[in-house]
Design a protein around this motif. Structure first.
Motif, PDB file in Angstrom:
ATOM      1  N   LEU A 134       0.839  -1.199   0.000  1.00  0.00           N
ATOM      2  CA  LEU A 134       0.000   0.000   0.000  1.00  0.00           C
ATOM      3  C   LEU A 134       0.871   1.245   0.000  1.00  0.00           C
ATOM      4  O   LEU A 134       2.003   1.219   0.460  1.00  0.00           O
ATOM      5  CB  LEU A 134      -0.870   0.034   1.266  1.00  0.00           C
ATOM      6  CG  LEU A 134      -1.685  -1.195   1.600  1.00  0.00           C
ATOM      7  CD1 LEU A 134      -2.334  -1.018   2.954  1.00  0.00           C
ATOM      8  CD2 LEU A 134      -2.715  -1.454   0.531  1.00  0.00           C
ATOM      9  N   GLU A 135       0.297   2.316  -0.479  1.00  0.00           N
ATOM     10  CA  GLU A 135       0.928   3.622  -0.370  1.00  0.00           C
ATOM     11  C   GLU A 135       0.307   4.301   0.850  1.00  0.00           C
ATOM     12  O   GLU A 135      -0.713   4.968   0.755  1.00  0.00           O
ATOM     13  CB  GLU A 135       0.694   4.434  -1.649  1.00  0.00           C
ATOM     14  CG  GLU A 135       1.298   3.819  -2.899  1.00  0.00           C
ATOM     15  CD  GLU A 135       2.814   3.751  -2.858  1.00  0.00           C
ATOM     16  OE1 GLU A 135       3.458   4.447  -2.036  1.00  0.00           O
ATOM     17  OE2 GLU A 135       3.378   2.981  -3.647  1.00  0.00           O
ATOM     18  N   VAL A 136       0.912   4.084   2.025  1.00  0.00           N
ATOM     19  CA  VAL A 136       0.342   4.564   3.287  1.00  0.00           C
ATOM     20  C   VAL A 136       0.190   6.081   3.292  1.00  0.00           C
ATOM     21  O   VAL A 136      -0.779   6.609   3.833  1.00  0.00           O
ATOM     22  CB  VAL A 136       1.188   4.076   4.485  1.00  0.00           C
ATOM     23  CG1 VAL A 136       0.717   4.696   5.790  1.00  0.00           C
ATOM     24  CG2 VAL A 136       1.105   2.561   4.573  1.00  0.00           C
ATOM     25  N   ALA A 137       1.103   6.788   2.654  1.00  0.00           N
ATOM     26  CA  ALA A 137       1.027   8.253   2.633  1.00  0.00           C
ATOM     27  C   ALA A 137      -0.224   8.746   1.910  1.00  0.00           C
ATOM     28  O   ALA A 137      -0.689   9.865   2.164  1.00  0.00           O
ATOM     29  CB  ALA A 137       2.275   8.831   1.973  1.00  0.00           C
ATOM     30  N   VAL A 187     -14.372  -0.286  15.685  1.00  0.00           N
ATOM     31  CA  VAL A 187     -14.280  -0.475  14.245  1.00  0.00           C
ATOM     32  C   VAL A 187     -12.988   0.197  13.780  1.00  0.00           C
ATOM     33  O   VAL A 187     -12.662   1.305  14.210  1.00  0.00           O
ATOM     34  CB  VAL A 187     -15.510   0.096  13.489  1.00  0.00           C
ATOM     35  CG1 VAL A 187     -15.698   1.582  13.747  1.00  0.00           C
ATOM     36  CG2 VAL A 187     -15.392  -0.171  11.988  1.00  0.00           C
ATOM     37  N   VAL A 188     -12.242  -0.505  12.959  1.00  0.00           N
ATOM     38  CA  VAL A 188     -11.054   0.046  12.303  1.00  0.00           C
ATOM     39  C   VAL A 188     -11.363   0.030  10.818  1.00  0.00           C
ATOM     40  O   VAL A 188     -11.747  -0.998  10.265  1.00  0.00           O
ATOM     41  CB  VAL A 188      -9.793  -0.777  12.623  1.00  0.00           C
ATOM     42  CG1 VAL A 188      -8.606  -0.280  11.799  1.00  0.00           C
ATOM     43  CG2 VAL A 188      -9.483  -0.727  14.108  1.00  0.00           C
ATOM     44  N   MET A 189     -11.221   1.198  10.203  1.00  0.00           N
ATOM     45  CA  MET A 189     -11.559   1.315   8.781  1.00  0.00           C
ATOM     46  C   MET A 189     -10.364   1.825   7.996  1.00  0.00           C
ATOM     47  O   MET A 189      -9.447   2.427   8.552  1.00  0.00           O
ATOM     48  CB  MET A 189     -12.753   2.251   8.604  1.00  0.00           C
ATOM     49  CG  MET A 189     -12.494   3.676   9.047  1.00  0.00           C
ATOM     50  SD  MET A 189     -13.968   4.712   9.037  1.00  0.00           S
ATOM     51  CE  MET A 189     -14.714   4.248  10.588  1.00  0.00           C
ATOM     52  N   TRP A 190     -10.402   1.575   6.699  1.00  0.00           N
ATOM     53  CA  TRP A 190      -9.331   2.046   5.833  1.00  0.00           C
ATOM     54  C   TRP A 190      -9.874   2.390   4.464  1.00  0.00           C
ATOM     55  O   TRP A 190     -10.894   1.890   4.021  1.00  0.00           O
ATOM     56  CB  TRP A 190      -8.230   0.994   5.706  1.00  0.00           C
ATOM     57  CG  TRP A 190      -8.714  -0.323   5.200  1.00  0.00           C
ATOM     58  CD1 TRP A 190      -8.843  -0.725   3.898  1.00  0.00           C
ATOM     59  CD2 TRP A 190      -9.182  -1.419   5.992  1.00  0.00           C
ATOM     60  NE1 TRP A 190      -9.354  -2.001   3.834  1.00  0.00           N
ATOM     61  CE2 TRP A 190      -9.574  -2.444   5.110  1.00  0.00           C
ATOM     62  CE3 TRP A 190      -9.308  -1.626   7.367  1.00  0.00           C
ATOM     63  CZ2 TRP A 190     -10.074  -3.650   5.555  1.00  0.00           C
ATOM     64  CZ3 TRP A 190      -9.803  -2.838   7.801  1.00  0.00           C
ATOM     65  CH2 TRP A 190     -10.176  -3.829   6.899  1.00  0.00           C
ATOM     66  N   ARG A 191      -9.177   3.277   3.852  1.00  0.00           N
ATOM     67  CA  ARG A 191      -9.342   3.605   2.425  1.00  0.00           C
ATOM     68  C   ARG A 191      -7.916   3.702   1.922  1.00  0.00           C
ATOM     69  O   ARG A 191      -7.193   4.635   2.277  1.00  0.00           O
ATOM     70  CB  ARG A 191     -10.104   4.906   2.231  1.00  0.00           C
ATOM     71  CG  ARG A 191     -10.342   5.234   0.768  1.00  0.00           C
ATOM     72  CD  ARG A 191     -11.316   6.415   0.639  1.00  0.00           C
ATOM     73  NE  ARG A 191     -11.522   6.787  -0.722  1.00  0.00           N
ATOM     74  CZ  ARG A 191     -12.400   6.229  -1.554  1.00  0.00           C
ATOM     75  NH1 ARG A 191     -13.169   5.252  -1.122  1.00  0.00           N
ATOM     76  NH2 ARG A 191     -12.515   6.631  -2.786  1.00  0.00           N
ATOM     77  N   VAL A 192      -7.494   2.713   1.148  1.00  0.00           N
ATOM     78  CA  VAL A 192      -6.081   2.578   0.807  1.00  0.00           C
ATOM     79  C   VAL A 192      -5.845   2.692  -0.694  1.00  0.00           C
ATOM     80  O   VAL A 192      -6.693   2.332  -1.505  1.00  0.00           O
ATOM     81  CB  VAL A 192      -5.503   1.241   1.317  1.00  0.00           C
ATOM     82  CG1 VAL A 192      -5.588   1.168   2.833  1.00  0.00           C
ATOM     83  CG2 VAL A 192      -6.191   0.046   0.693  1.00  0.00           C
ATOM     84  N   LEU A 193      -4.678   3.199  -1.000  1.00  0.00           N
ATOM     85  CA  LEU A 193      -4.183   3.204  -2.370  1.00  0.00           C
ATOM     86  C   LEU A 193      -3.159   2.092  -2.448  1.00  0.00           C
ATOM     87  O   LEU A 193      -2.122   2.141  -1.783  1.00  0.00           O
ATOM     88  CB  LEU A 193      -3.539   4.546  -2.718  1.00  0.00           C
ATOM     89  CG  LEU A 193      -2.900   4.631  -4.105  1.00  0.00           C
ATOM     90  CD1 LEU A 193      -3.965   4.506  -5.193  1.00  0.00           C
ATOM     91  CD2 LEU A 193      -2.128   5.927  -4.264  1.00  0.00           C
ATOM     92  N   SER A 194      -3.475   1.059  -3.214  1.00  0.00           N
ATOM     93  CA  SER A 194      -2.530  -0.052  -3.339  1.00  0.00           C
ATOM     94  C   SER A 194      -1.468   0.321  -4.369  1.00  0.00           C
ATOM     95  O   SER A 194      -1.635   1.251  -5.155  1.00  0.00           O
ATOM     96  CB  SER A 194      -3.262  -1.342  -3.726  1.00  0.00           C
ATOM     97  OG  SER A 194      -3.949  -1.182  -4.937  1.00  0.00           O
TER      98      SER A 194
END
Length: 161
Positions: free
Chosen positions: A61-64, A138-145
């Motif tokens: 993932l691109e965490v930034a 709840v832990v949520m994410w919106r990620v750029l792979s």
């Protein structure tokens, strides 16, 4: 089969083989990052204190350029009830729809330091300043792979008293 049809079938066989090779080689390129596993597990009820949530994705993932958020779900849910998981996921869905991928955080957000472990771009940790109190989260994410696709999701877990 006559001698005149053999080259045709040979060309068809080669074309089909070439298409299969291209399809198999391109298969991973069409995959998107998805959550392989987490600690705590999705749906888990843990009795130990939780100071870190680890998310392991299928690719880097691109965490930034990604967002990760954790929220406490303020609700009384009997974890022994048959519909406990459905109730927690419904409560989480409301929070996720309001806050995932947005700049707005709202009440109940828990601050965390988000980072990759040991340079592995597929493993992300959220480290909390203090152990999570008993309750539902709840832990949520919106990620750029790394394949440039945006994917979102969430997990729900509970910390028992």
């Amino acid at each position: 089969m006559t001698a005149g049809t053999t080259p045709f079938y040979s060309r068809v066989r080669r074309a089909v083989t070439a298409l299969l090779v291209v399809a198999l080689a391109a298969g991973p390129a069409f995959a998107h990052a998805h959550l392989d596993s987490s600690t705590p597990d999705a749906g888990a009820v843990v009795s130990d204190s939780v100071t870190v949530v680890e998310l392991r994705f299928s690719e880097g993932l691109e965490v930034a350029f990604s967002t990760f958020k954790a929220y406490r779900l303020d609700a009384e849910v009997d974890l022994t009830a048959d519909n406990a998981a459905a109730r927690l996921n419904a409560l989480a869905a409301v929070v996720v729809s309001r806050h995932n991928g947005t700049a707005e955080d709202g009440d109940g957000k828990i601050d965390a330091v988000v980072e990759n472990l040991d340079g592995d771009k597929s493993v992300v940790t959220l480290t909390f300043a203090e152990p999570l109190a008993p309750g539902h989260y709840v832990v949520m994410w919106r990620v750029l792979s790394v394949d440039t696709h945006v994917v979102d999701g969430h997990i729900v877990f509970s910390v028992a008293e």
